[in-house]
Design an enzyme around this catalytic site. Structure first.
Site, mmCIF file in Angstrom:
data_model
loop_
_atom_site.group_PDB
_atom_site.id
_atom_site.type_symbol
_atom_site.label_atom_id
_atom_site.label_comp_id
_atom_site.label_asym_id
_atom_site.label_seq_id
_atom_site.Cartn_x
_atom_site.Cartn_y
_atom_site.Cartn_z
ATOM 1 N N GLN A 15 -5.301 6.515 -1.538
ATOM 2 C CA GLN A 15 -6.309 7.293 -0.493
ATOM 3 C C GLN A 15 -7.262 5.998 -0.101
ATOM 4 O O GLN A 15 -6.890 4.769 -0.451
ATOM 5 C CB GLN A 15 -6.905 8.202 -0.931
ATOM 6 C CG GLN A 15 -6.176 9.500 -1.233
ATOM 7 C CD GLN A 15 -5.025 9.562 -2.461
ATOM 8 O OE1 GLN A 15 -5.706 9.387 -3.452
ATOM 9 N NE2 GLN A 15 -4.002 9.804 -1.880
ATOM 10 N N GLY A 64 1.116 7.499 0.431
ATOM 11 C CA GLY A 64 2.318 7.143 1.130
ATOM 12 C C GLY A 64 1.986 5.690 1.177
ATOM 13 O O GLY A 64 1.254 5.183 2.276
ATOM 14 N N HIS A 65 2.705 4.829 0.520
ATOM 15 C CA HIS A 65 2.559 3.586 0.462
ATOM 16 C C HIS A 65 3.939 2.728 1.139
ATOM 17 O O HIS A 65 4.907 2.972 0.578
ATOM 18 C CB HIS A 65 1.823 3.048 -0.799
ATOM 19 C CG HIS A 65 0.717 3.583 -1.214
ATOM 20 N ND1 HIS A 65 0.187 3.115 -2.573
ATOM 21 C CD2 HIS A 65 -0.067 4.253 -0.778
ATOM 22 C CE1 HIS A 65 -1.103 3.624 -2.850
ATOM 23 N NE2 HIS A 65 -1.052 4.429 -1.876
ATOM 24 N N LYS A 113 -2.564 -0.418 1.672
ATOM 25 C CA LYS A 113 -2.294 -0.859 0.367
ATOM 26 C C LYS A 113 -1.059 -1.469 -0.237
ATOM 27 O O LYS A 113 -0.814 -2.171 -1.128
ATOM 28 C CB LYS A 113 -2.876 0.189 -0.561
ATOM 29 C CG LYS A 113 -4.363 0.584 -0.262
ATOM 30 C CD LYS A 113 -4.938 1.795 -0.973
ATOM 31 C CE LYS A 113 -4.288 3.151 -0.519
ATOM 32 N NZ LYS A 113 -4.503 3.576 0.895
ATOM 33 N N ASP A 150 -4.462 4.891 4.041
ATOM 34 C CA ASP A 150 -3.510 3.994 4.854
ATOM 35 C C ASP A 150 -3.873 2.587 5.540
ATOM 36 O O ASP A 150 -3.502 2.396 6.523
ATOM 37 C CB ASP A 150 -3.075 4.934 6.039
ATOM 38 C CG ASP A 150 -2.631 6.301 5.514
ATOM 39 O OD1 ASP A 150 -1.842 6.437 4.435
ATOM 40 O OD2 ASP A 150 -2.826 7.301 6.210
HETATM 41 P P1 GDP Z 1 -1.185 2.602 2.370
HETATM 42 O O1 GDP Z 1 -1.271 4.168 2.136
HETATM 43 O O2 GDP Z 1 -2.401 2.049 2.336
HETATM 44 O O3 GDP Z 1 -0.213 1.940 1.836
HETATM 45 O O4 GDP Z 1 -0.738 2.481 3.916
HETATM 46 P P2 GDP Z 1 0.611 3.166 4.631
HETATM 47 O O5 GDP Z 1 1.698 2.576 4.246
HETATM 48 O O6 GDP Z 1 0.123 4.609 4.692
HETATM 49 O O7 GDP Z 1 -0.001 2.674 6.305
HETATM 50 C C1 GDP Z 1 0.094 1.684 6.745
HETATM 51 C C2 GDP Z 1 1.193 1.216 7.726
HETATM 52 O O8 GDP Z 1 0.898 -0.040 8.558
HETATM 53 C C3 GDP Z 1 2.563 1.221 7.237
HETATM 54 O O9 GDP Z 1 3.573 1.667 8.119
HETATM 55 C C4 GDP Z 1 2.597 -0.515 7.292
HETATM 56 O O10 GDP Z 1 3.865 -0.730 7.420
HETATM 57 C C5 GDP Z 1 1.824 -0.791 8.409
HETATM 58 N N1 GDP Z 1 1.280 -1.990 8.332
HETATM 59 C C6 GDP Z 1 0.663 -2.764 7.203
HETATM 60 N N2 GDP Z 1 -0.024 -3.898 7.638
HETATM 61 C C7 GDP Z 1 0.262 -4.002 8.933
HETATM 62 C C8 GDP Z 1 -0.222 -5.040 9.637
HETATM 63 O O11 GDP Z 1 -0.901 -5.848 9.480
HETATM 64 N N3 GDP Z 1 0.258 -4.734 11.072
HETATM 65 C C9 GDP Z 1 1.033 -3.786 11.819
HETATM 66 N N4 GDP Z 1 1.348 -3.600 12.816
HETATM 67 N N5 GDP Z 1 1.210 -2.867 10.553
HETATM 68 C C10 GDP Z 1 0.922 -2.995 9.183
HETATM 69 P P1 IMO Z 2 -2.636 6.841 1.061
HETATM 70 O O1 IMO Z 2 -2.596 6.534 -0.332
HETATM 71 C C1 IMO Z 2 -4.495 9.140 4.213
HETATM 72 C C2 IMO Z 2 -6.114 12.971 3.191
HETATM 73 C C3 IMO Z 2 -5.292 14.162 3.889
HETATM 74 C C4 IMO Z 2 -6.523 15.349 3.819
HETATM 75 C C5 IMO Z 2 -7.291 14.735 2.554
HETATM 76 C C6 IMO Z 2 -6.961 15.932 1.509
HETATM 77 O O2 IMO Z 2 -1.418 6.832 1.517
HETATM 78 O O3 IMO Z 2 -3.702 5.952 1.583
HETATM 79 P P2 IMO Z 2 -4.896 16.332 -0.215
HETATM 80 O O4 IMO Z 2 -3.606 16.255 0.111
HETATM 81 O O5 IMO Z 2 -5.314 14.928 -1.045
HETATM 82 O O6 IMO Z 2 -5.438 17.491 -0.277
HETATM 83 O O7 IMO Z 2 -5.747 15.766 1.105
HETATM 84 O O8 IMO Z 2 -7.086 13.556 2.220
HETATM 85 N N1 IMO Z 2 -5.258 11.947 2.311
HETATM 86 C C7 IMO Z 2 -5.031 11.021 2.767
HETATM 87 N N2 IMO Z 2 -5.117 10.217 3.999
HETATM 88 N N3 IMO Z 2 -3.918 8.371 3.271
HETATM 89 C C8 IMO Z 2 -3.596 9.013 2.040
HETATM 90 O O9 IMO Z 2 -3.090 8.279 0.912
HETATM 91 C C9 IMO Z 2 -3.824 10.408 2.001
HETATM 92 N N4 IMO Z 2 -4.065 11.331 0.827
HETATM 93 C C10 IMO Z 2 -4.815 12.346 1.117
HETATM 94 O O10 IMO Z 2 -4.804 13.866 4.928
HETATM 95 O O11 IMO Z 2 -7.229 14.998 5.150
HETATM 96 MG MG MG Z 3 -0.594 5.638 3.267
#
Ligand code: GDP
Ligand code: IMO
Ligand code: MG
Length: 422
Positions: A223, A39-40, A15, A12
């Site tokens: 991840q 979840g991107h 990415k 998270d």
């Molecule tokens: P990913 O899994 O690495 O793609 O990241 P996620 O989408 O799960 O989580 C990142 C969260 O932070 C999302 O809700 C984005 O919209 C938000 N986000 C990304 N960059 C920024 C930033 O620079 N500032 C803020 N406030 N939110 C951000």
């Molecule tokens: P992105 O790509 C954050 C975590 C789960 C759990 C562990 C194992 O959005 O960064 P799994 O479902 O793989 O068996 O879970 O890994 N986890 C993540 N945490 N971002 C993710 O993906 C994750 N994918 C799995 O919360 O702790």
């Molecule tokens: Mg994510």
């Protein structure tokens, strides 16, 4: 050459946002591991999109998007993702290619995930319950069902044999899991039909030809390094190699064809699910990060645990991946903190150490912090590096000095445009 974009923490990091920002410079965006546990999030034109299996380049006209052999695909979730894209006129059937060697997540893999977690009780991993672990187990156990199998009529027999085995395994766990397999299988078959409308490829061949044609390729990690099956905080990890080498095996790219390694991290740290987290905060500061940063899982909606930046862990991730440039996300969330803390070492069994020990438990290890001055300015409207407040520049300079890698992007908000290049 193939560039990599990798999360350096517990996932998270942002990415999805950065892949979307960078896609204009690439011809191909390719996912190489993980599955719908990811979840991107992407945000532009006032709309927020969350992708789970589909690469984050899908909204750009120029780019092809590849789901590589290292990915595990749940046809049910995949169909839902495609349905969500229908309203955006993307013509995704022409821009989305799926590796024949990618493994399929069966409904019973998801049930097994749930049974395993329930049986673990307090020691549960905190899995997203998407069936990731059980599917990779079948892959390495040489029992898996692959996308390419769907091109042969025998896939239904293979499916049945595997699902039967899973049902026996679920019974073995002896926990209370309610399910209607018929209903789940109907949904699965519907997903399979949708998947079959897309183009299946041999991703290693495709990647090889694309490189020969001089195409620019970005591999999108899922991840983060601390969730890597080998190098993460085992057993509280996911079931794939999230680190750089995973891109070679997950796409069929030779190691000497890897170019830039872009490492992405939040200006602080979050983790969702169970497992050690040395800099986790349980106070007002942690609560502020969670609230301002809107820290809720993009896949499960669970609140993310928040804490200060852990430089020991970040250095480790930089090392394992050979990161060549860094991107710091969510700098805006730290605006308003009078003092910022960065963990530069751990106290472990009474001694100061500067590496991640084999056995991290929150009660045998505590963080040692360096304090840095905070800034109060709102960063979210800033577009140029010259506008960044001095205290933020000092924070960045400190991290660059410690990590010995330049920070090339500072992100100041979720939108595509809230991205500062340095
Ligand atoms: P990913 O899994 O690495 O793609 O990241 P996620 O989408 O799960 O989580 C990142 C969260 O932070 C999302 O809700 C984005 O919209 C938000 N986000 C990304 N960059 C920024 C930033 O620079 N500032 C803020 N406030 N939110 C951000
Ligand atoms: P992105 O790509 C954050 C975590 C789960 C759990 C562990 C194992 O959005 O960064 P799994 O479902 O793989 O068996 O879970 O890994 N986890 C993540 N945490 N971002 C993710 O993906 C994750 N994918 C799995 O919360 O702790
Ligand atoms: Mg994510």
């Amino acid at each position: 050459m193939v560039d990599l974009l990798l999360g350096l923490q517990w996932g998270d990091e942002g990415k999805g946002k950065i892949v979307d920002v960078l896609t204009k410079d690439y011809d191909i965006i390719a996912r190489f591991q993980g599955g719908p546990n990811a979840g991107h999030t992407l945000e532009f034109d006032g709309i927020k999109h969350v992708l789970h299996t589909i690469p984050s380049g899908i909204f750009h006209k120029n780019a092809m998007n590849v789901v590589g052999n290292g990915v595990v695909i749940d046809p049910v979730i995949f169909k839902r993702e495609l349905d969500n894209l229908d309203k955006f006129d993307l013509d995704y059937t022409k821009k989305l290619l799926i590796s024949r060697k990618a493994h399929l997540i069966l409904p019973t893999h998801r049930l097994l995930d749930a049974a395993s977690e329930t049986a673990k009780g307090k020691a549960k991993i905190g899995s997203t319950l998407k069936g990731i672990g059980p599917t990779y187990m079948d892959k390495t156990g040489r029992n898996g069902l692959r996308v390419g199998d769907l091109e042969f009529d025998t896939w239904r027999t293979k499916y049945r044999n595997l699902a039967n085995k899973h049902e026996a395994m679920i019974a073995f766990y002896n926990v209370d899991i309610q399910y209607d397999l018929k209903e789940l299988e109907d949904e699965f078959c519907e997903g399979v039909e949708t998947l079959k409308k897309l183009t299946f490829i041999d991703s290693e061949e495709y990647m090889f030809n694309a490189q020969r044609e001089g195409k620019k390729i970005l591999a999108e990690g899922a991840q983060g390094s601390l969730l890597d099956i080998d190098f993460g905080t085992y057993p509280y990890v996911t079931s794939s190699n999230t680190t750089a080498a995973g891109a070679c095996t997950g796409l069929g790219v030779a190691p000497n064809k890897i170019g830039r390694v872009l490492g992405i991290f939040k200006a602080y740290t979050t983790r969702v699910g169970s497992g050690p987290f040395p800099t986790e905060l349980f106070d007002k500061d942690g609560e502020t990060m969670g609230r301002v940063g809107n820290e809720f899982g993009a896949t499960t909606g669970r609140p993310r645990r928040c804490g200060w930046l852990d430089l020991v862990a970040l250095k480790y991730a930089v090392q394992v991946n050979g990161v060549t440039e860094l991107m710091m996300m969510k700098a805006d969330v730290l605006s308003g903190f009078e003092t910022l803390k960065v963990c530069t070492a751990y106290k472990y069994k009474g001694e100061e150490i500067q590496h991640l020990p084999y056995n991290i438990e929150n009660d045998n290890l505590s963080p040692i912090y360096k304090s840095l001055k905070g800034w109060s300015k709102d960063l979210t409207k800033m577009t140029k590096a010259e506008e960044l407040p001095p205290a933020l520049n000092a924070y960045i300079a400190f991290l660059e000095e410690e990590l010995q890698v330049p920070i090339k992007i500072v992100s100041v908000g979720p939108d595509r445009l809230q991205t500062i290049h340095r």
